[in-house]
Design a protein around this motif. Sequence first.
Motif, short mmCIF file in Angstrom:
data_model
loop_
_atom_site.label_atom_id
_atom_site.label_comp_id
_atom_site.label_asym_id
_atom_site.label_seq_id
_atom_site.Cartn_x
_atom_site.Cartn_y
_atom_site.Cartn_z
N LYS A 97 24.74 -8.71 -33.55
CA LYS A 97 24.99 -7.90 -34.74
C LYS A 97 25.94 -6.74 -34.41
CE LYS A 97 24.37 -6.08 -38.84
NZ LYS A 97 25.27 -6.45 -39.88
N GLU A 103 24.64 -11.70 -38.38
CA GLU A 103 23.18 -11.68 -38.47
C GLU A 103 22.65 -12.99 -37.93
OE1 GLU A 103 21.15 -9.27 -39.61
OE2 GLU A 103 22.59 -7.90 -40.50
N SER A 105 18.82 -14.72 -35.69
CA SER A 105 17.41 -14.49 -35.38
C SER A 105 17.11 -15.00 -33.97
CB SER A 105 16.50 -15.19 -36.38
OG SER A 105 16.49 -16.59 -36.15
#
Length: 132
Positions: A97, A103, A105
Motif C-alpha cells: 500500500k 490494496e 490482503s
Amino acid sequence: MDDLRILVQREIQVISPGDSIKEALRLDALAWLAASAPIFRIEKPATLAKHMVSYFVVTDETQFLLVDHRNATLWLSPGGHAEPNEHPGATVVREIKEELGIETSVNDVGSPLFITVTETVGNSTLHTGVLL
C-alpha cells in the motif's frame, strides 16, 4: 515465547533452502527467534541492530519489479521493516500500500518463500535485517 514469534518460526521452519549457506541463514534466524531478545525495530534507522524485515516480489510470467532504494543505493524488490508486533505478511500488505498504492490482503500474500539474514549497505546506519 509469544504467539507471533512462534508463528514466524513455524513459517521459517518450512522454507526449503537452496543450499548450505541458505540453510545456515535459516538456522540463524530460527535461533534468533528462539531467544528472548526483541525482534522488531524500535527506532529508526537501526535500533535494534538486528530486526525483522519483509520484502515482496511483484511478478508476471516474464518480469519482476525492482525499485531504486534510496538508502541502500541498490535496485531491490519493494518492502520494509516490520512494525512492532506486526506479522511479516502484514508488513508486506502495508508496504504494498505505502510503496505501490495497491490494496491487498494477507490472504493474497501467502507464506514466505525464502529467508536471508543480511547486513545493510549504502547510506543508512548499518544493521542486520532478517528478511522474509
